[in-house]
Design a protein around this motif. Structure first.
Motif, mmCIF file in Angstrom:
data_model
loop_
_atom_site.group_PDB
_atom_site.id
_atom_site.type_symbol
_atom_site.label_atom_id
_atom_site.label_comp_id
_atom_site.label_asym_id
_atom_site.label_seq_id
_atom_site.Cartn_x
_atom_site.Cartn_y
_atom_site.Cartn_z
ATOM 1 N N LEU C 190 66.907 22.343 11.223
ATOM 2 C CA LEU C 190 67.418 21.709 12.442
ATOM 3 C C LEU C 190 68.943 21.832 12.510
ATOM 4 O O LEU C 190 69.509 22.118 13.565
ATOM 5 N N ARG C 191 69.601 21.629 11.366
ATOM 6 C CA ARG C 191 71.062 21.666 11.363
ATOM 7 C C ARG C 191 71.597 23.067 11.619
ATOM 8 O O ARG C 191 72.762 23.226 11.985
ATOM 9 N N GLY C 192 70.757 24.056 11.405
ATOM 10 C CA GLY C 192 71.188 25.427 11.646
ATOM 11 C C GLY C 192 70.916 25.920 13.064
ATOM 12 O O GLY C 192 71.223 27.067 13.390
ATOM 13 N N LEU C 193 70.344 25.068 13.934
ATOM 14 C CA LEU C 193 70.034 25.502 15.302
ATOM 15 C C LEU C 193 71.318 25.749 16.099
ATOM 16 O O LEU C 193 72.321 25.063 15.901
ATOM 17 N N ASP C 194 71.257 26.698 17.015
ATOM 18 C CA ASP C 194 72.391 26.918 17.921
ATOM 19 C C ASP C 194 72.688 25.635 18.683
ATOM 20 O O ASP C 194 71.756 24.956 19.139
ATOM 21 N N PHE C 196 73.736 22.865 17.642
ATOM 22 C CA PHE C 196 73.543 21.619 16.899
ATOM 23 C C PHE C 196 74.878 20.877 16.808
ATOM 24 O O PHE C 196 75.925 21.487 16.633
ATOM 25 N N ILE C 197 74.841 19.551 16.952
ATOM 26 C CA ILE C 197 76.044 18.734 16.728
ATOM 27 C C ILE C 197 75.735 17.690 15.661
ATOM 28 O O ILE C 197 74.583 17.280 15.484
ATOM 29 N N GLU C 198 76.790 17.263 14.945
ATOM 30 C CA GLU C 198 76.610 16.250 13.906
ATOM 31 C C GLU C 198 76.877 14.854 14.454
ATOM 32 O O GLU C 198 77.336 14.707 15.583
ATOM 33 N N MET C 199 76.589 13.850 13.646
ATOM 34 C CA MET C 199 77.146 12.518 13.870
ATOM 35 C C MET C 199 77.758 12.073 12.543
ATOM 36 O O MET C 199 77.480 12.688 11.503
ATOM 37 N N PRO C 200 78.611 11.037 12.566
ATOM 38 C CA PRO C 200 79.222 10.608 11.305
ATOM 39 C C PRO C 200 78.160 10.302 10.255
ATOM 40 O O PRO C 200 77.194 9.593 10.533
ATOM 41 N N GLY C 201 78.330 10.853 9.065
ATOM 42 C CA GLY C 201 77.326 10.700 8.012
ATOM 43 C C GLY C 201 76.559 11.990 7.785
ATOM 44 O O GLY C 201 75.882 12.148 6.778
ATOM 45 N N ILE C 202 76.642 12.914 8.748
ATOM 46 C CA ILE C 202 76.021 14.238 8.586
ATOM 47 C C ILE C 202 77.158 15.251 8.538
ATOM 48 O O ILE C 202 77.865 15.432 9.529
ATOM 49 N N HIS C 203 77.337 15.866 7.373
ATOM 50 C CA HIS C 203 78.449 16.795 7.243
ATOM 51 C C HIS C 203 78.120 18.145 7.854
ATOM 52 O O HIS C 203 76.966 18.524 7.988
ATOM 53 N N ARG C 204 79.149 18.858 8.194
ATOM 54 C CA ARG C 204 79.007 20.218 8.686
ATOM 55 C C ARG C 204 78.361 21.099 7.619
ATOM 56 O O ARG C 204 78.623 20.941 6.424
ATOM 57 N N LEU C 205 77.503 22.026 8.037
ATOM 58 C CA LEU C 205 76.991 23.050 7.103
ATOM 59 C C LEU C 205 78.053 24.150 7.029
ATOM 60 O O LEU C 205 78.025 25.104 7.791
ATOM 61 N N HIS C 206 78.984 23.993 6.117
ATOM 62 C CA HIS C 206 80.111 24.932 6.068
ATOM 63 C C HIS C 206 79.659 26.354 5.739
ATOM 64 O O HIS C 206 80.370 27.311 6.035
ATOM 65 N N GLU C 207 78.483 26.478 5.108
ATOM 66 C CA GLU C 207 78.026 27.817 4.739
ATOM 67 C C GLU C 207 77.673 28.665 5.966
ATOM 68 O O GLU C 207 77.533 29.875 5.857
ATOM 69 N N LEU C 208 77.539 28.036 7.134
ATOM 70 C CA LEU C 208 77.209 28.820 8.323
ATOM 71 C C LEU C 208 78.402 29.655 8.789
ATOM 72 O O LEU C 208 78.255 30.556 9.602
ATOM 73 N N LYS C 209 79.597 29.303 8.263
ATOM 74 C CA LYS C 209 80.773 30.124 8.561
ATOM 75 C C LYS C 209 81.175 30.839 7.284
ATOM 76 O O LYS C 209 81.082 30.280 6.204
ATOM 77 N N PRO C 210 81.659 32.078 7.399
ATOM 78 C CA PRO C 210 82.100 32.766 6.183
ATOM 79 C C PRO C 210 83.347 32.104 5.611
ATOM 80 O O PRO C 210 84.088 31.430 6.328
ATOM 81 N N GLU C 211 83.547 32.314 4.317
ATOM 82 C CA GLU C 211 84.722 31.735 3.688
ATOM 83 C C GLU C 211 85.982 32.402 4.242
ATOM 84 O O GLU C 211 86.078 33.621 4.260
#
Lengths: 276, 217, 219
Positions: C190-194, C196-211
């Motif tokens: 679900l967090r990887g869906l196009d 998708f937005i977070e709310m406080p307490g759900i961190h960004r999936l940083h791996e979806l962006k390259p380093e």
């Protein structure tokens, strides 16, 4: 640490029934008597000292030798004072303060608000323990922020000053987008319930005439709730004061000074002294 | 658990539950580990604690071949050495910054972590098809009692189910908690596999009842 | 469409998330739920006598149940999220929509008690929360055996959005998510869906962006 002042409730939410809470393991009641005076009562029914400042009720289990620290900006005309409300966290009160003093986590924890990759570098800044006031100060802390405040539109390099005037309190001075000559004041007041449990009361004194009060509250609650899941997952739960258990870098000099200051004063409630 | 004189292997997760580029927390008797798989498919197990500020690394993220901490983005190689400190992009992290790592073996759809330095390899589970892992608030004896069977030397409890067998590979988490990896032998059609999922739920309820009555303090 | 919203409320987040995923623009009206208890004030009680948020207003339609809001957003903007491809799928959507109420009562209750100091029997709330998580976990394992990655289908539906927030924020209420591998995979999907937005307490999936490659002094 027992003789220090601690926040124990919001002044605006006092009621005659009283709020049952705790301070450093001791059950206390914070309420208002028939005459309207604020009373804080300790576990054995003894009356504890009270101060009403910065939107909050302050008390102490011991005999404070110093007056509650001053925040001159709290008396400055034109500022809006914002009670953000309480959030409980299963962590050491000292870890909550230390996290507040840190900017390097912004891109990873407050992503696209207080920080964002690739702007992760922490430039050198100045840290000192000011002996005259016995406070930890960090100045010239600069960080690139995509949305530094509710009133900010677009990214800016924000400047911060941090101040630790009491073991579980920190005051942050931050670039004020609508009024560049002034600093916004954001505080973290932490009520130690136990060594591994605290109630956190953020409070703000801002120059911002346009943002609604609710928006200001929600912005700060957002930031703090992003930190909460970090704070509840640090091992050990207590803040290690001895070197060796954790590895600081140049970006962590504020935290290094804070730990040194805590240790010097024997402020060890919520701390771990010997590496285990 | 599979011991020799120098160490043992403990089954911590099913391969299918750890896709490439992800991290998950797993428990061993000594505490929590961050079990992760690189983008290219290698598995690694690190202590679940970033040495910088103590944050659990299992809350972090995997980019390429490195595991990064969610707190400040410090990243670590499979060997445990620190690769990157984002607050100081020009700094090559000193060798002294590292996380403790454990040996990992993956075979027949199960991921095993070494406790100590076992000489052999984890036992093969040829012919068994992994179904799921679940945690029970019960010890191994209570689970064996609920299943009506004995634990094999490999740590497997077998339960006959229709034409096949449900095999429970057990891993002790602590006194009152056991991780159960459910593996199937001779159960291949979808309806029977779904029935096996439901029967493991029943088995867990029964084991937890037995544990509460007979073992819990 | 006007949403009376509290940024820390998982129920409000369901609606913000659904709107983001279906590219619907909401007119957000923030409510001072904590510490101000504005949702119990006269103005909002006039709109919703139950004194709860979210409230979704669209012309003379006033919705106070989050599942109804999810259905409304999906029906208007992205009907594929309704999950009506078969009788089973439609029934599964309804099953999990109703089930989501148990998540709110248990995990949501534990979160309010642990985090915002609302009264509650924390032990009972956490126990009920664990039972609900186990049910969801087993349901997801069964779905994966059917070749489906989400609660009602092999694509996300309103049922997933109804269940996701209270589940992913369970640790806020002292209920760990470590023992649920299927929930972890589902949450990640679900967090990887196009959009998708977070709310406080759900961190960004940083791996979806390259380093990023960073040179010192650039920041």
């Amino acid at each position: 640490m027992i003789d220090e002042w601690y926040p124990v409730g919001l002044f605006s939410q006092l009621d005659p029934a009283g709020r049952q809470t705790a301070l450093m393991g001791e059950p206390i009641t914070v309420g208002r008597d028939a005459e309207g005076n604020t009373r804080v009562t300790g576990g054995n029914g003894r009356t504890l000292p009270v101060r009403l400042r910065y939107g909050h009720v302050w008390s102490s289990l011991g005999e404070p030798k110093k007056e509650l620290f001053a925040i001159p900006e709290a008396d400055q005309p034109g500022r809006r004072f914002v009670d953000v409300g309480v959030v409980r966290v299963r962590c050491s009160p000292l870890r909550a303060v230390e996290n507040f003093l840190d900017v390097a986590h912004f891109p990873f924890v407050h992503t696209d608000i207080l920080g964002a990759e690739p702007h992760t570098e922490v430039q050198n800044y100045k840290v000192e323990i000011r002996e005259d006031v016995d406070e930890v100060w960090a100045t010239q802390v600069k960080f690139y922020q995509p949305q530094a405040a509710k009133s900010a539109s677009g990214g800016i390099t924000t400047e911060y000053m941090y101040r630790v005037p009491a073991p579980t309190c920190s005051v942050l001075y931050k670039t004020c987008p609508p009024r560049p000559s002034e600093w916004d004041v954001i505080t973290l007041f932490v009520q130690p319930l136990a060594e591994d449990l605290c109630d956190v009361w953020p409070w703000m004194a801002l120059f911002d005439d346009t943002t609604s009060l609710t928006d200001l509250i929600h912005f700060q609650q957002t930031i703090f709730l992003q930190d909460r899941s970090i704070l509840e997952n640090q091992i050990p739960c207590l803040l290690p004061l001895d070197p060796g258990m954790e590895i600081p870098t140049r970006a962590d000099l504020t935290s290094v000074a804070y730990r040194r200051w805590l240790k010097r004063h024997n402020y060890t409630y919520g701390a771990q002294l010997v590496a285990q | 658990m599979h011991s020799d004189t120098t160490g043992s292997w403990t089954p911590v997760a099913l391969s299918a539950d750890l896709p490439a580029g992800t991290v998950m927390p797993v428990q061993i008797p000594a505490g929590s580990l961050a079990l992760w798989r690189t983008d290219s498919g290698h598995t690694a197990a690190s202590a679940d604690r970033c040495p910088h500020r103590g944050m659990r690394l299992s809350h972090g993220f995997v980019r390429g071949e490195a595991l990064s901490c969610i707190y400040h983005g410090w990243s670590y190689a499979q060997a445990g050495n620190c690769l990157r400190i984002p607050a100081h992009p020009g700094l090559v992290p000193p060798e002294t910054i590292r996380v403790v790592t454990h040996m990992v073996e993956e075979a027949d759809g199960v991921i095993w972590v070494a406790l100590g330095r076992p000489e052999g390899r984890p036992p093969g589970l040829e012919g068994l098809v992994p179904l799921r892992s679940l945690t029970a608030l019960a010890n191994i004896d209570a689970i064996a009692a609920a299943a009506g069977g004995k634990t094999s030397p490999q740590g497997i409890v077998e339960v006959a189910s229709g034409t096949g067998t449900i095999c429970l590979l057990l891993s002790r988490q602590d006194e009152d908690r056991t991780l159960i990896h459910v593996l199937l032998k001779g159960i291949t059609d979808q309806a029977a596999r779904i029935a096996a999922v439901r029967s493991t739920e029943s088995l867990r309820r029964k084991a937890e009842d037995i544990h509460k009555k007979e073992f819990a303090q | 469409m006007k949403l009376y919203d509290y940024i820390l409320s998982p129920s409000c987040y369901k609606i913000r998330l659904m709107a983001a995923l279906t590219c619907v623009k909401l007119d957000i009206h923030p409510v001072d739920f904590h510490p101000g208890a504005e949702h119990k004030g006269a103005e909002l009680l006039a709109l919703n006598p139950a004194g709860s948020i979210p409230i979704l207003e669209d012309d003379d339609l006033v919705l106070t149940e989050s599942s109804a809001m999810l259905v409304y957003l999906a029906a208007k903007a992205a009907p594929e999220w309704l999950g009506r491809a078969s009788a089973e799928e439609a029934a599964r959507v309804q099953q999990w929509l109703s089930f989501s109420g148990r998540l709110t009562a248990s995990l949501g209750g534990a979160r309010l008690t642990e985090m915002l100091l609302r009264p509650g029997d924390i032990g009972a709330l956490q126990t009920q929360g664990v039972l609900a998580l186990r049910e969801l976990e087993a349901g997801l394992v069964e779905q994966s055996l059917r070749g489906m990655r989400f609660l009602a289908a092999n694509r996300p539906t309103v049922a997933d959005i109804a269940c996701f927030p209270y589940v992913v924020l369970a640790p806020d209420g002292g209920v760990p998510l470590d023992p649920y591998p299927a929930i972890r995979l589902w949450s990640r999907a679900l967090r990887g869906l196009d959009h998708f937005i977070e709310m406080p307490g759900i961190h960004r999936l940083h791996e979806l962006k390259p380093e990023p490659h960073i040179e010192p002094g650039e920041a």
